[in-house]
Design a protein around this motif. Structure first.
Motif, short mmCIF file in Angstrom:
data_model
loop_
_atom_site.label_atom_id
_atom_site.label_comp_id
_atom_site.label_asym_id
_atom_site.label_seq_id
_atom_site.Cartn_x
_atom_site.Cartn_y
_atom_site.Cartn_z
N ALA A 55 -15.06 -14.84 15.49
CA ALA A 55 -14.69 -14.09 16.46
C ALA A 55 -15.94 -14.04 17.62
O ALA A 55 -15.63 -13.83 18.74
N ILE A 56 -16.99 -14.47 17.23
CA ILE A 56 -18.19 -14.54 18.12
C ILE A 56 -17.56 -15.64 19.14
O ILE A 56 -17.91 -15.56 20.35
N ALA A 57 -17.20 -16.77 18.47
CA ALA A 57 -17.09 -18.04 19.30
C ALA A 57 -15.50 -17.57 20.29
O ALA A 57 -15.69 -18.05 21.51
N GLU A 58 -14.97 -16.67 19.94
CA GLU A 58 -13.79 -16.40 20.81
C GLU A 58 -14.41 -15.43 22.00
O GLU A 58 -13.76 -15.08 22.90
N PRO A 79 -26.87 -17.52 15.28
CA PRO A 79 -26.01 -16.38 14.54
C PRO A 79 -25.85 -16.63 13.10
O PRO A 79 -25.74 -15.60 12.20
N ARG A 80 -25.98 -17.81 12.72
CA ARG A 80 -25.82 -18.33 11.26
C ARG A 80 -26.84 -17.63 10.48
O ARG A 80 -26.71 -17.09 9.46
N TYR A 81 -28.07 -18.02 10.90
CA TYR A 81 -29.19 -17.46 10.07
C TYR A 81 -28.92 -15.92 9.94
O TYR A 81 -29.27 -15.16 8.90
N LYS A 82 -28.68 -15.25 11.26
CA LYS A 82 -28.81 -13.88 11.09
C LYS A 82 -27.69 -13.38 10.13
O LYS A 82 -27.77 -12.23 9.78
N MET A 83 -26.63 -14.07 10.26
CA MET A 83 -25.37 -13.47 9.61
C MET A 83 -25.89 -13.99 7.65
O MET A 83 -25.72 -12.85 7.05
N SER A 84 -26.61 -14.66 7.63
CA SER A 84 -27.00 -14.85 6.27
C SER A 84 -28.13 -13.59 5.79
O SER A 84 -27.66 -13.05 4.54
N LYS A 90 -15.77 -15.23 3.30
CA LYS A 90 -14.51 -15.05 4.35
C LYS A 90 -14.86 -14.23 5.62
O LYS A 90 -14.58 -14.53 6.88
N GLU A 91 -15.68 -13.12 5.32
CA GLU A 91 -16.07 -12.21 6.29
C GLU A 91 -16.62 -12.83 7.56
O GLU A 91 -16.58 -13.24 8.54
N ALA A 92 -17.75 -13.89 6.84
CA ALA A 92 -18.53 -14.63 7.65
C ALA A 92 -17.93 -15.55 8.58
O ALA A 92 -18.18 -15.69 9.55
N ARG A 93 -17.16 -16.19 7.80
CA ARG A 93 -16.22 -17.09 8.81
C ARG A 93 -15.58 -16.38 9.90
O ARG A 93 -15.54 -16.81 10.91
#
Lengths: 388, 403
Positions: free
Chosen positions: B110-113, B1-6, B102-105
């Motif tokens: 949220a995904i982890a939850e 998800p991290r890459y896709k988030m970027s 902030k949004e990213a974090r």
């Protein structure tokens, strides 16, 4: 031929033409590649596959076998080959060693075939002296006739060939298909090509005369030879496959390029719902001891004593997965559709789905763990406060 | 998800940059609560088209399958203002530019939850779940088939078409009823190949075992060859190729030479391996056997000496002084010390002759037997005739003989 009225005949013509296109569309949809713009329209008609199949089924039992052939003639405007006086179809066929059973086989590949597939075709061409080589078929380039059936028929008619072997490679050689067809009206079969090993593999040590007529060996599952009565094949379509293989992989007797002795046996087996193909060299060796001599004598009571037959694999070896049998030349009503066939795209999708499931399972497990954590109430530890 | 988030951030950023002059930049959103995650995220996050980024790879793409699939969404014709837009900056998430970090974090949290589980499973997972559960219930009994079903897709209720009448008609049109010499068509012996029969103990059918399969193929083909040979005999078709029949072969000589080389290489490999194995075994045993041998030799030698001594004892015990028996060996009698030894001892050893050789006595002093009155010796230069005179040994010899 005058049996049917014009109206009925035209209806049947229209029906057959539709069947032609749906057959093609099915093959396109199976492979999930949209190469031609035309196919977009054909994809819709693929949904009425059942209907068309039933039409085909209706057509046959509705009329007798004789009138069926007449209808076919009417539809396709091609005459059945009347057996010539000394042609193969005649009852008084004389097999004296001269080249009477004429068969020319057209061999060609598609444009996207892998090197292994191309080498396989090259090997087959060496092994089949009655083959005619043709350039790669590029369906995209051929503007006039977009469909495979028309293209192959055209080329075969130009080269005056009776049978066609077309090796199609898709996805840049990842998937291979072998199409075998007999002209002018004959049936055609489409196989999936798997587990290809070509002749250059050094583990296959056999060698044979180039052009020698092979012995065609069939698994008991193919039943007894056609026309020799006896056991029927395990599946009805295997009988058709056998006749096709005899036509295509067997060298006609007396062919100018054929050689006299029997050097090679080409063996076909049916296992795991697929057809396995092997080529062996027949080699004679001197017998080493009396025990072998005796066993050989029992097996071959008529042959000379003191020699032992053994087989060495020449190659190539491959596996054919039957997909469909068409009534016409790469088109026409579907006579047989293999329910156990799984296309390569589907196989890959399944494998990916398995991988995807792992992620889903993990998510489920996490969710379950979280819920369980929340649900369980840990009892108070009476000694929890003893140590700080 | 991290890459896709970027990537998502990049897209948003680029969109933001494009619209900057005309639209005032939006105020950074308040940090979303965990409870309100769903609504907040669905509002803030990019339009639904981007949801696909979060969902696991679903396999379909609008691009042609033939082309290489790569995730090059960023180059999809978006407006590229500067080189910095093209360069993939993974520090998007961590840079000081706080509005998106902030949004990213929050999104990651949220995904982890598990906020997006429904989305992730909604595409295919939900359907698959039910299907999987059903199948698992059934497949518990047949484990072996489950292995195979991983390779082959689960049997969809796919239809087959089997138009037997038409098939028979078609195959009849192919067969011209040709006799054997034309077709060379032979059926292998037996009622079935037996390759599809699964053993009762469980496990895979022989088809899937390479060795068994090839052996079965070989045997079937061999039986067909025998039958074919019989037919050829009947129709007088020459079968065996004579040794001196030279013609072009399917594989060239060069190729066959390579094959031969490979065979030799493989046989050498096998030999080397076996030799090495045998050598290892030998080494293990060699030391043992050698030590055994030496021990045995030593024991034997001891035994021999003991036997000899024993025999001498026996002989000595049987000996009566003065009586010589037939079996009495001189060799076993006490010889005393060696004569040579004794002679040397007298000459050099034990202080020699005690050194007092030249000591005379009364008798020899008064001995006048060699006195010559005339005194006519030869003189210097004359020889004395040793033969006429009394040949006496020298003094030392005389003294040695005396004692």
């Amino acid at each position: 031929m005058g049996k049917n009225s014009n109206k009925k005949r035209k209806q049947k013509e229209a029906a057959s033409r539709k069947q032609d296109t749906t057959a093609d569309a099915e093959t396109e949809v199976e492979n999930k590649v949209e190469t031609n713009v035309d196919d977009a329209a054909k994809v819709e008609s693929a949904s009425d596959d059942e209907g068309k199949g039933e039409v085909a089924a209706e057509a046959d039992p509705e009329t007798d076998a004789d009138s069926d052939s007449d209808d076919e003639i009417a539809e396709r405007k091609v005459t059945l080959p009347t057996p010539a006086a000394t042609g193969p179809g005649a009852g008084n066929f004389v097999s004296d060693g001269r080249y009477r059973n004429k068969c020319r086989l057209l061999t060609l590949s598609s444009r996207g075939a892998s090197p292994a597939q191309r080498h396989l075709l090259a090997d087959l061409r060496i092994l089949l002296p009655h083959s005619r080589k043709e350039q790669k078929l590029d369906l995209g380039r051929r503007g006039s006739s977009g469909s495979l059936a028309d293209a192959l028929r055209e080329i075969a008619e130009i080269r005056r060939c009776d049978a066609v072997m077309y090796l199609e490679g898709r996805k840049r050689g990842r998937d291979g298909y072998l199409h075998l067809g007999v002209l002018p009206n004959g049936p055609s079969i489409k196989f999936g090509l798997l587990n290809v090993h070509t002749m250059d593999q050094l583990k296959m040590t056999g060698n044979c005369l180039q052009g020698s007529r092979p012995l065609l060996s069939f698994d008991p599952a193919f039943g007894d030879a056609a026309g020799h009565g006896g056991r029927p094949p395990q599946e009805p379509f295997l009988g058709l496959v056998r006749s096709m293989f005899v036509r295509i992989f067997g060298t006609p007797r007396g062919h100018p390029k054929s050689k006299p002795f029997v050097d090679r046996v080409m063996a076909f087996y049916y296992a795991d719902s697929k057809i396995w193909v092997r080529n062996y060299q027949i080699s004679q060796e001197a017998v080493t001891d009396a025990k072998e001599a005796r066993s050989e004598a029992l097996l071959r009571p008529y042959a000379e004593a003191g020699s032992k037959t053994s087989l060495v694999e020449i190659g190539p070896r491959f596996v054919l997965d039957p997909i469909r049998i068409f009534g016409g030349v790469f088109a026409g009503p579907t006579l047989y559709k293999n329910s156990k066939y799984v296309g390569p795209n589907e196989q890959r999708a399944d494998m990916k789905r398995v991988k995807g499931d792992r992620f889903v399972r993990r998510q489920e497990a996490r969710e379950g763990k979280r819920l369980r954590r929340e649900a369980t109430v840990m009892p108070e530890d009476p000694l929890g406060d003893v140590f700080r | 998800p991290r890459y896709k988030m970027s990537k998502k951030n990049k897209k948003q950023k680029q969109k933001q940059k494009v619209t900057k002059p005309s639209v005032t930049p939006p105020t950074p959103p308040p940090p979303p609560d965990l409870d309100e995650v769903d609504e907040a995220m669905t509002e803030e996050v990019a339009p639904p088209a981007d949801h696909d980024d979060l969902v696991e790879d679903n396999g379909t793409s609008s691009e042609e399958d033939d082309e290489v699939e790569d995730d090059d969404d960023s180059q999809d014709g978006e407006h590229i203002e500067s080189i910095r837009d093209i360069v993939v900056d993974d520090e998007d998430d961590e840079d000081a530019d706080g509005e998106f970090a902030k949004e990213a974090r929050a999104l990651r949290k949220a995904i982890a939850e598990g906020a997006f589980d429904k989305v992730a499973m909604g595409g295919k997972g939900v359907l698959k779940q039910s299907g999987e559960e059903n199948d698992e219930g059934e497949d518990e009994e047949e484990d072996a088939e489950e292995e195979e079903s991983l390779m082959v897709s689960q049997q969809k209720p796919s239809d087959g078409i089997n138009n037997v009448a038409a098939i028979r008609a078609a195959s009849a049109s192919l067969d011209f009823g040709l006799p054997f010499p034309e077709t060379f068509d032979v059926t292998a012996a037996g009622s079935s190949s037996g390759l599809d029969a699964r053993p009762e103990d469980g496990g895979l059918a022989p088809v899937h075992d390479d060795l068994k399969r090839e052996v079965a193929f070989y045997n079937l083909a061999l039986s067909a060859v025998h039958e074919g040979r019989g037919h050829c005999e009947k129709y007088e078709i020459p079968f065996d190729r004579p040794v001196d029949f030279y013609a072009e072969m399917v594989k060239t000589d060069a190729h066959m030479a390579k094959v031969k080389d490979r065979l030799i290489f493989e046989s050498k490999k096998i030999d080397a391996f076996e030799k090495r194995k045998a050598g290892k075994e030998q080494k293990l045993r060699a030391k043992e056997t050698q030590s055994n041998k030496t021990r045995e030799k030593a024991m034997q030698r001891k035994d021999n000496l003991r036997a000899v001594d024993q025999y001498a004892k026996d002989v000595a015990s049987r000996r009566i002084p003065g009586v010589v028996r037939d079996d009495d060996d001189d060799d076993f009698r006490n010889k005393g010390p060696n004569k040579k030894r004794v002679a040397m001892d007298r000459k050099y050893g034990f202080g020699g002759k005690k050194g007092r050789f030249k000591k005379t006595n009364k008798k020899d002093l008064a001995d006048m037997s060699n006195y010559n009155e005339r005194g006519n010796f030869g003189g210097i230069g004359t020889k004395t005739n040793h033969k006429k005179g009394n040949k006496r040994p020298g003094k030392r010899a005389r003294d040695a003989a005396r004692k």
